[in-house]
Design a protein around this motif. Structure first.
Motif, PDB file in Angstrom:
ATOM      1  N   TYR A 167      11.255 -12.973  12.030  1.00  0.00           N
ATOM      2  CA  TYR A 167      11.644 -11.903  12.950  1.00  0.00           C
ATOM      3  C   TYR A 167      10.945 -10.586  12.616  1.00  0.00           C
ATOM      4  O   TYR A 167      11.453  -9.512  12.929  1.00  0.00           O
ATOM      5  N   PHE A 218      10.175 -11.404  21.367  1.00  0.00           N
ATOM      6  CA  PHE A 218      11.456 -12.114  21.344  1.00  0.00           C
ATOM      7  C   PHE A 218      12.209 -11.906  22.655  1.00  0.00           C
ATOM      8  O   PHE A 218      12.208 -10.803  23.211  1.00  0.00           O
ATOM      9  N   GLU A 274      16.729 -18.889  23.064  1.00  0.00           N
ATOM     10  CA  GLU A 274      15.835 -17.957  22.390  1.00  0.00           C
ATOM     11  C   GLU A 274      14.381 -18.363  22.590  1.00  0.00           C
ATOM     12  O   GLU A 274      14.065 -19.550  22.652  1.00  0.00           O
ATOM     13  N   MET A 294      10.544 -17.021  20.804  1.00  0.00           N
ATOM     14  CA  MET A 294       9.737 -16.133  19.964  1.00  0.00           C
ATOM     15  C   MET A 294       8.279 -16.523  20.119  1.00  0.00           C
ATOM     16  O   MET A 294       7.933 -17.702  20.010  1.00  0.00           O
TER      17      MET A 294
END
Length: 263
Positions: free
Chosen positions: A119, A125, A187, A189
């Motif tokens: 992260y 994101f 999610e 990423m």
């Protein structure tokens, strides 16, 4: 403006036991069924999630699942004992045979830094979340199909709640959804700005798959851009309480770069 906090720490560890089981996509329904049945009886020392994910980057996974959808059970046990951790999740053992099965005890402080790189600043994101008590089998099947179209590091997670989260009544604070059995989260990423639109669209499409299973409430950090009504996040009564606080402490709406509650 609050400039400092004091925290009352709790003794822990030093080790946390972490487990990871990765399954073939065709086993997703059986594994989720075991996960959902386990929710009401899971011990408080255990935290665990069922995740539909993508085996990406492919080189990090066994050839038979590399690059495609996978089903995952991940868990943590606070005892520090691998034996106790495996006993705690024994109810999940018969669901299916995992392709990857690992368990290890790690220092708690080390675990806290495991995702610092994942992260890190610069990683793009997007997410969309909700809460549910029961999830339909067709939602799991559709999630596996949708994962095949994921961008880079994509996932749809179903995380057990209960325990200390559910000890407080729903109206104890602004946070909503604590009485639900599980937290749902899609999610994405990724790193390439050219894929922004595709990744964000994938998240919203994933949310649309499970939205029919959700109960009222959102965790505010997991609300996508198309949800703007505070009542949809906190519930009508809490939204009005928050609006009254806003009118008292921030009538000029200085703090507005968020899911804003207008004074």
């Amino acid at each position: 403006v609050v400039t400092a906090f004091e925290f009352r720490m709790h003794r822990f560890g030093p080790n946390l036991v972490r487990g990871l089981r990765i399954y073939r996509p065709e086993d997703a329904l059986a594994v989720f069924g075991a996960f959902e049945s386990f929710l009401p009886v899971a011990p408080r020392e255990l935290s665990f999630s069922f995740v539909i994910a993508r085996a990406w980057p492919a080189e990090d996974y066994p050839p038979e699942i590399a690059g495609g959808p996978i089903a995952v059970i991940s868990f943590s046990h606070s005892s520090g004992s691998e034996v106790k951790a495996l006993e705690a999740v024994a109810a999940l053992d018969a669901a299916a045979k995992p392709v990857v099965d690992s368990v290890s005890a790690q220092p708690y402080l080390e675990v806290q830094g495991l995702y610092d790189t994942t992260y890190a600043w610069g990683v793009r994101f997007a997410c969309a979340g909700g809460y549910a008590n029961v999830v339909r089998p067709e939602t799991i099947s559709a999630g596996v199909d949708h994962m095949a179209r994921g961008i880079d590091d994509a996932s749809i997670g179903f995380t057990a709640q209960g325990g200390a989260i559910a000890d407080l009544p729903e109206d104890a604070m602004a946070f909503s959804g604590r009485q639900a059995a599980m937290r749902l989260l899609a999610e994405e990423m990724w790193e390439d700005p050219a894929r922004d639109a595709d990744a964000k669209r994938w998240c919203l499409e994933a949310r649309d798959i499970f939205v029919g299973d959700t109960v009222p409430g959102h965790y505010v950090n997991e609300v996508p851009d198309d949800v703007t009504d505070p009542a949809a996040i906190y519930g009508p009564a809490k939204a009005e309480r928050l609006r009254a606080l806003k009118q008292t402490w921030d009538p000029d709406n200085v703090f507005r770069l968020n899911k804003n509650i207008a004074p």
